[in-house]
Design a protein around this motif. Sequence first.
Motif, short mmCIF file in Angstrom:
data_model
loop_
_atom_site.label_atom_id
_atom_site.label_comp_id
_atom_site.label_asym_id
_atom_site.label_seq_id
_atom_site.Cartn_x
_atom_site.Cartn_y
_atom_site.Cartn_z
N ALA A 41 -71.97 -9.18 15.12
CA ALA A 41 -72.43 -8.60 16.38
C ALA A 41 -72.40 -9.64 17.49
O ALA A 41 -72.59 -10.84 17.24
CB ALA A 41 -73.85 -8.04 16.23
N ILE A 42 -72.16 -9.17 18.69
CA ILE A 42 -72.22 -10.02 19.87
C ILE A 42 -72.98 -9.27 20.96
O ILE A 42 -72.67 -8.12 21.26
CB ILE A 42 -70.80 -10.39 20.38
N PRO A 43 -73.99 -9.90 21.55
CA PRO A 43 -74.69 -9.27 22.68
C PRO A 43 -73.78 -9.28 23.91
O PRO A 43 -73.06 -10.25 24.15
CB PRO A 43 -75.92 -10.16 22.88
N VAL A 44 -73.81 -8.21 24.68
CA VAL A 44 -72.89 -8.09 25.82
C VAL A 44 -73.64 -7.64 27.07
O VAL A 44 -74.77 -7.14 27.01
CB VAL A 44 -71.75 -7.10 25.52
N ARG A 45 -72.96 -7.82 28.20
CA ARG A 45 -73.45 -7.35 29.50
C ARG A 45 -72.24 -7.14 30.41
O ARG A 45 -71.13 -7.59 30.10
CB ARG A 45 -74.41 -8.36 30.13
N ARG A 46 -72.46 -6.48 31.54
CA ARG A 46 -71.38 -6.30 32.51
C ARG A 46 -70.94 -7.65 33.05
O ARG A 46 -71.77 -8.53 33.30
CB ARG A 46 -71.85 -5.41 33.67
N LYS A 47 -69.64 -7.83 33.23
CA LYS A 47 -69.14 -9.07 33.80
C LYS A 47 -69.75 -9.29 35.18
O LYS A 47 -69.84 -8.37 36.00
CB LYS A 47 -67.61 -9.04 33.91
N GLY A 48 -70.16 -10.54 35.42
CA GLY A 48 -70.72 -10.89 36.71
C GLY A 48 -72.18 -10.54 36.87
O GLY A 48 -72.75 -10.77 37.94
N SER A 49 -72.82 -9.98 35.81
CA SER A 49 -74.23 -9.59 35.94
C SER A 49 -75.18 -10.68 35.48
O SER A 49 -76.40 -10.49 35.54
CB SER A 49 -74.49 -8.31 35.14
N ALA A 50 -74.65 -11.81 35.03
CA ALA A 50 -75.51 -12.90 34.56
C ALA A 50 -76.28 -13.50 35.71
O ALA A 50 -75.73 -13.69 36.80
CB ALA A 50 -74.67 -13.97 33.87
N PRO A 51 -77.57 -13.82 35.52
CA PRO A 51 -78.35 -14.46 36.59
C PRO A 51 -77.83 -15.86 36.87
O PRO A 51 -77.22 -16.50 36.01
CB PRO A 51 -79.78 -14.49 36.03
N ALA A 52 -78.06 -16.34 38.06
CA ALA A 52 -77.64 -17.70 38.43
C ALA A 52 -78.41 -18.70 37.60
O ALA A 52 -79.58 -18.49 37.25
CB ALA A 52 -77.90 -17.93 39.91
N PRO A 53 -77.78 -19.84 37.24
CA PRO A 53 -78.47 -20.87 36.45
C PRO A 53 -79.73 -21.34 37.15
O PRO A 53 -79.74 -21.55 38.36
CB PRO A 53 -77.43 -21.99 36.36
N ALA A 54 -80.80 -21.48 36.36
CA ALA A 54 -82.09 -21.87 36.94
C ALA A 54 -82.22 -23.37 37.09
O ALA A 54 -83.01 -23.87 37.88
CB ALA A 54 -83.23 -21.34 36.08
N ALA A 55 -81.46 -24.12 36.31
CA ALA A 55 -81.59 -25.59 36.32
C ALA A 55 -80.27 -26.21 36.71
O ALA A 55 -79.20 -25.65 36.52
CB ALA A 55 -82.04 -26.08 34.94
N ALA A 56 -80.37 -27.43 37.27
CA ALA A 56 -79.17 -28.16 37.65
C ALA A 56 -78.43 -28.63 36.42
O ALA A 56 -79.00 -28.81 35.34
CB ALA A 56 -79.56 -29.35 38.53
N ALA A 57 -77.13 -28.86 36.58
CA ALA A 57 -76.32 -29.35 35.46
C ALA A 57 -76.75 -30.75 35.09
O ALA A 57 -77.21 -31.52 35.93
CB ALA A 57 -74.84 -29.34 35.87
N PRO A 58 -76.62 -31.16 33.81
CA PRO A 58 -77.02 -32.50 33.41
C PRO A 58 -76.16 -33.56 34.09
O PRO A 58 -75.01 -33.33 34.42
CB PRO A 58 -76.78 -32.49 31.88
N ALA A 59 -76.77 -34.72 34.30
CA ALA A 59 -76.06 -35.82 34.95
C ALA A 59 -74.95 -36.33 34.06
O ALA A 59 -74.92 -36.06 32.85
CB ALA A 59 -77.04 -36.95 35.27
N GLU A 60 -74.04 -37.08 34.64
CA GLU A 60 -72.90 -37.60 33.89
C GLU A 60 -73.39 -38.44 32.72
O GLU A 60 -74.27 -39.29 32.87
CB GLU A 60 -72.03 -38.45 34.82
N GLY A 61 -72.81 -38.23 31.56
CA GLY A 61 -73.19 -38.98 30.36
C GLY A 61 -74.32 -38.33 29.58
O GLY A 61 -74.66 -38.76 28.50
#
Length: 387
Positions: free
Chosen positions: A264-284
């Motif tokens: 099984a795989i959970p699914v949703r409509r394309k583009g319906s994902a909420p925006a990321p709540a946290a910033a991306a990790p720093a380099e390294g």
Amino acid sequence: MTRLIEFLIALGIVAVLALVVGVVLPSHRHISESVETNRKMTIVYDTVNNLRRFKDWNPLVLRDPKVQLNVSGASEGVGARLDYASNEGHIGKGSWEIVESVPNEKVVIKVEDERRGHNKTVQFLLEPTGKNNRNVKITQTYDVDYGWDLIGRYAGLYVSRHVGDDIKLGLSRMSNMLATVPNFDYRAEGVPLRDLKIVDVPAEDLLVVNAGNVDRNNDAIKQSIKNNQEWIKRTMEANNLEAAGPVRIITTDFGAEKYAFDVAIPVRRKGSAPAPAAAAPAEGEGEEAKEEAAKGPFPLVAADGEPLTVKIPDGAPVQYVRTQPRRAAFGSYTGYMAELDAVRNSVRAWALTHGYEVTDRPFEIWKGGVDKSFTADGTYDVYWAIK
């Protein structure tokens, strides 16, 4: 008149004798009974260290099946409390409250009821026994003080019958109850199973394929999963859907030679994902951040609004399912996929010792993907719904 005086004198003598006997009788009573079980020490300790399974072994519910039980306070250990109330006069109202716990050794419970006496205490003493200490001896004790309550001291003459018989019956029922728990030590040293708890599982939109009975070897299982993932991928592309989480395996039967499961795989409509709540990790920090994320539960995406309209491509063995919200026993596991059957049984054992009965089929979220899950570094979130 003479006879009346003789009667009063005789009555006085009897009263004095009763008083003397009452003073001589013990002001404290102690009862002890034991039973032996082949369940792991962890299972036995967790069972007596919470009061959720009280109804399954204590004879109180046999005396009055309509007795009202209310569990409150801490979920386990010191502070866990059970109050009961019965319309049966010989039971009345009372409570059990855990006041001391020593892991794998003893649990002390303060008892209040309508019987005579005070400072009533029940203890469960646990001791490894048998060959190589594989079994556990469970000793239940009961202590009560009567002080200068002489009527209470007389009542103490029958405590071994009234309370003692209940202890014997309760231990017998507890032994039978423990025999139904899978004998897996989920807290043993080196067991890579952690974060056992009860969680809320939201309603989800799933695309599911029944893999059937697959030979129990890694290559056959891996290939079956990948083939069925491809069917799900085609269905997602045909319906403008995207994955809302990693692949999950829903176990139907894990036999000696065959493994029956769903992919099984959970699914949703394309583009319906909420925006990321946290910033991306720093380099390294990318790999380290991924490792930390893998240790925690993968966030489940709740289904929103009306069920999806999914058109299954011709010939695709895929089914769309909108699940119902529910609660589940949960655990995180790191290790080989081949050990998952023991992990599932360990989660079920933990649930049962804490008073929760599992239902439906268990499933695992394969957080590291399919290939990694067949190595020692596989990471999984294990769920088993409870009633």
